[in-house]
Design an enzyme around this catalytic site. Structure first.
Site, PDB file in Angstrom:
ATOM      1  CE  LYS A  14      -2.168  -1.141   3.852  1.00 32.05           C
ATOM      2  NZ  LYS A  14      -1.735  -2.493   4.209  1.00 32.05           N
ATOM      3  NE  ARG A  89      -4.563  -1.579   9.096  1.00 29.74           N
ATOM      4  CZ  ARG A  89      -3.516  -0.960   8.555  1.00 29.74           C
ATOM      5  NH1 ARG A  89      -3.576   0.319   8.277  1.00 29.74           N
ATOM      6  NH2 ARG A  89      -2.417  -1.622   8.280  1.00 29.74           N
ATOM      7  NE  ARG A 128       7.701  -2.702   6.555  1.00 31.26           N
ATOM      8  CZ  ARG A 128       6.401  -2.419   6.467  1.00 31.26           C
ATOM      9  NH1 ARG A 128       5.969  -1.644   5.506  1.00 31.26           N
ATOM     10  NH2 ARG A 128       5.551  -2.926   7.324  1.00 31.26           N
ATOM     11  NE  ARG A 134       6.328  -0.560  10.312  1.00 28.77           N
ATOM     12  CZ  ARG A 134       5.306  -0.485   9.473  1.00 28.77           C
ATOM     13  NH1 ARG A 134       5.412   0.222   8.363  1.00 28.77           N
ATOM     14  NH2 ARG A 134       4.186  -1.131   9.720  1.00 28.77           N
ATOM     15  NE  ARG A 145       1.708  -5.415  10.936  1.00 30.97           N
ATOM     16  CZ  ARG A 145       2.860  -5.171  10.304  1.00 30.97           C
ATOM     17  NH1 ARG A 145       3.991  -5.683  10.759  1.00 30.97           N
ATOM     18  NH2 ARG A 145       2.889  -4.425   9.238  1.00 30.97           N
TER      19      ARG A 145
HETATM   20  P1  B4P Z   1       4.517  -1.559   2.270  1.00 31.35           P
HETATM   21  O1  B4P Z   1       4.083  -0.854   1.024  1.00 31.35           O
HETATM   22  O2  B4P Z   1       5.355  -0.773   3.205  1.00 31.35           O
HETATM   23  O3  B4P Z   1       3.328  -2.191   3.115  1.00 31.35           O
HETATM   24  P2  B4P Z   1       2.006  -1.603   3.713  1.00 31.35           P
HETATM   25  O4  B4P Z   1       0.943  -2.480   3.110  1.00 31.35           O
HETATM   26  O5  B4P Z   1       1.888  -0.127   3.463  1.00 31.35           O
HETATM   27  O6  B4P Z   1       2.189  -1.738   5.299  1.00 31.35           O
HETATM   28  P3  B4P Z   1       1.385  -2.053   6.647  1.00 31.35           P
HETATM   29  O7  B4P Z   1      -0.036  -2.442   6.375  1.00 31.35           O
HETATM   30  O8  B4P Z   1       2.216  -3.029   7.351  1.00 31.35           O
HETATM   31  O9  B4P Z   1       1.487  -0.809   7.582  1.00 31.35           O
HETATM   32  P4  B4P Z   1       0.687   0.425   8.168  1.00 31.35           P
HETATM   33  O10 B4P Z   1       1.735   1.432   8.316  1.00 31.35           O
HETATM   34  O11 B4P Z   1      -0.521   0.784   7.375  1.00 31.35           O
HETATM   35  O12 B4P Z   1       5.272  -2.864   1.780  1.00 31.35           O
HETATM   36  C1  B4P Z   1       5.886  -3.750   2.675  1.00 31.35           C
HETATM   37  C2  B4P Z   1       7.240  -4.196   2.151  1.00 31.35           C
HETATM   38  O13 B4P Z   1       7.102  -4.905   0.899  1.00 31.35           O
HETATM   39  C3  B4P Z   1       8.201  -3.043   1.884  1.00 31.35           C
HETATM   40  O14 B4P Z   1       9.459  -3.356   2.423  1.00 31.35           O
HETATM   41  C4  B4P Z   1       8.272  -2.950   0.355  1.00 31.35           C
HETATM   42  O15 B4P Z   1       9.542  -2.527  -0.095  1.00 31.35           O
HETATM   43  C5  B4P Z   1       7.998  -4.389  -0.082  1.00 31.35           C
HETATM   44  N1  B4P Z   1       7.305  -4.444  -1.367  1.00 31.35           N
HETATM   45  C6  B4P Z   1       6.304  -3.623  -1.788  1.00 31.35           C
HETATM   46  N2  B4P Z   1       5.900  -3.961  -3.032  1.00 31.35           N
HETATM   47  C7  B4P Z   1       6.665  -5.053  -3.404  1.00 31.35           C
HETATM   48  C8  B4P Z   1       6.711  -5.883  -4.579  1.00 31.35           C
HETATM   49  N3  B4P Z   1       5.922  -5.679  -5.639  1.00 31.35           N
HETATM   50  N4  B4P Z   1       7.592  -6.925  -4.602  1.00 31.35           N
HETATM   51  C9  B4P Z   1       8.410  -7.159  -3.535  1.00 31.35           C
HETATM   52  N5  B4P Z   1       8.430  -6.396  -2.407  1.00 31.35           N
HETATM   53  C10 B4P Z   1       7.554  -5.348  -2.328  1.00 31.35           C
HETATM   54  O16 B4P Z   1       0.135  -0.041   9.634  1.00 31.35           O
HETATM   55  C11 B4P Z   1       0.955  -0.299  10.771  1.00 31.35           C
HETATM   56  C12 B4P Z   1       0.107  -0.463  12.060  1.00 31.35           C
HETATM   57  O17 B4P Z   1      -0.551   0.805  12.430  1.00 31.35           O
HETATM   58  C13 B4P Z   1      -1.067  -1.432  12.016  1.00 31.35           C
HETATM   59  O18 B4P Z   1      -0.661  -2.791  12.262  1.00 31.35           O
HETATM   60  C14 B4P Z   1      -2.004  -0.895  13.131  1.00 31.35           C
HETATM   61  O19 B4P Z   1      -1.578  -1.274  14.410  1.00 31.35           O
HETATM   62  C15 B4P Z   1      -1.855   0.614  13.019  1.00 31.35           C
HETATM   63  N6  B4P Z   1      -2.875   1.231  12.133  1.00 31.35           N
HETATM   64  C16 B4P Z   1      -2.614   1.850  10.939  1.00 31.35           C
HETATM   65  N7  B4P Z   1      -3.764   2.290  10.376  1.00 31.35           N
HETATM   66  C17 B4P Z   1      -4.769   1.923  11.244  1.00 31.35           C
HETATM   67  C18 B4P Z   1      -6.188   2.073  11.194  1.00 31.35           C
HETATM   68  N8  B4P Z   1      -6.809   2.651  10.163  1.00 31.35           N
HETATM   69  N9  B4P Z   1      -6.924   1.580  12.234  1.00 31.35           N
HETATM   70  C19 B4P Z   1      -6.335   0.997  13.282  1.00 31.35           C
HETATM   71  N10 B4P Z   1      -4.995   0.822  13.383  1.00 31.35           N
HETATM   72  C20 B4P Z   1      -4.209   1.271  12.373  1.00 31.35           C
END
Ligand code: B4P
Length: 190
Positions: A14, A89, A128, A134, A145
């Site tokens: 994302k 979410r 990551r 993190r 998660r």
């Molecule tokens: P990212 O792109 O970083 O992953 P994400 O889906 O954004 O992250 P996430 O859901 O964990 O975190 P968030 O901060 O929202 O990609 C992950 C990795 O994959 C990276 O290293 C990237 O380089 C690699 N990658 C990406 N694309 C790739 C590809 N095509 N091929 C190979 N590798 C690839 O949430 C963190 C925490 O905050 C939650 O657990 C929760 O506790 C809280 N939170 C956030 N929003 C909330 C909400 N709305 N309600 C309640 N709690 C919330």
């Protein structure tokens, strides 16, 4: 206004794809994960509460997140559109987002749902974790998660299907390939 919800399991890309969408379409970015990490770093009241949930891989309570989002959204007045990354979410968060946007004469334009298999998600997050430091990128927290994603977040796909806004995207491949798939869907709405 182009308001995009980017949706998917933890590690589905994302944040990665949001960066590309912002550059291409000139949108503002709201990542609830980033806002929470900034609050935790600054040690604000919200940050202290959020820390316990994030460290355990749980969702921060809806009321806190919805309140936080409303404030951030009001700071984006006059923008061409917003990408909502990691929000909503839960169903109450989706309903609150709709209400907030409607009150401002806006709505969600489309929802992009990134599909990635579980093994790949775990590998990406562990990778990551080696660099990001993190606290939530360790195997135990990743597993909780993912469980919470399946029980509380994945059902939101149905919500956006009913709204006629859901677009499924294969989230495996190179970052550029995935971005091309997303662009096709966004271009339909321009
Ligand atoms: P990212 O792109 O970083 O992953 P994400 O889906 O954004 O992250 P996430 O859901 O964990 O975190 P968030 O901060 O929202 O990609 C992950 C990795 O994959 C990276 O290293 C990237 O380089 C690699 N990658 C990406 N694309 C790739 C590809 N095509 N091929 C190979 N590798 C690839 O949430 C963190 C925490 O905050 C939650 O657990 C929760 O506790 C809280 N939170 C956030 N929003 C909330 C909400 N709305 N309600 C309640 N709690 C919330």
């Amino acid at each position: 206004m182009l308001n995009v919800v980017i949706f998917g399991a933890p590690g589905s890309g994302k944040g990665t794809q949001s960066d590309l969408i912002i550059k291409e379409f000139g949108l503002d970015h709201i990542s609830t994960g980033d806002v929470l990490r900034a609050e935790m770093k600054e040690g604000t009241e919200l940050g202290k509460i959020a820390n316990d949930y994030v460290a355990k891989g749980q969702l921060v309570p809806d009321e806190l997140i919805i309140d936080m989002l409303a404030k951030v959204l009001d700071g984006k007045k006059g923008s061409k559109g917003v990408i909502f990354d990691g929000f909503p979410r839960t169903i109450p968060q989706a309903e609150a987002l709709k209400k907030m946007l409607n009150e401002r004469d806006m709505d969600v334009t489309l929802m992009i749902n990134l599909h990635v298999e579980e093994d790949e998600l775990i590998n990406r997050l562990l990778e990551r974790g080696k660099k990001s430091g993190r606290q939530d990128d360790n195997i135990d927290t990743i597993k909780s998660r993912l469980e919470i994603y399946h029980s509380k977040t994945a059902p939101l796909a149905e919500y956006y299907i009913k709204e006629g806004k859901h677009h499924a995207i294969k989230g495996v491949g190179t970052i550029e390939e995935i971005f091309e798939r997303i662009k096709e869907k966004i271009n339909i709405h321009l």
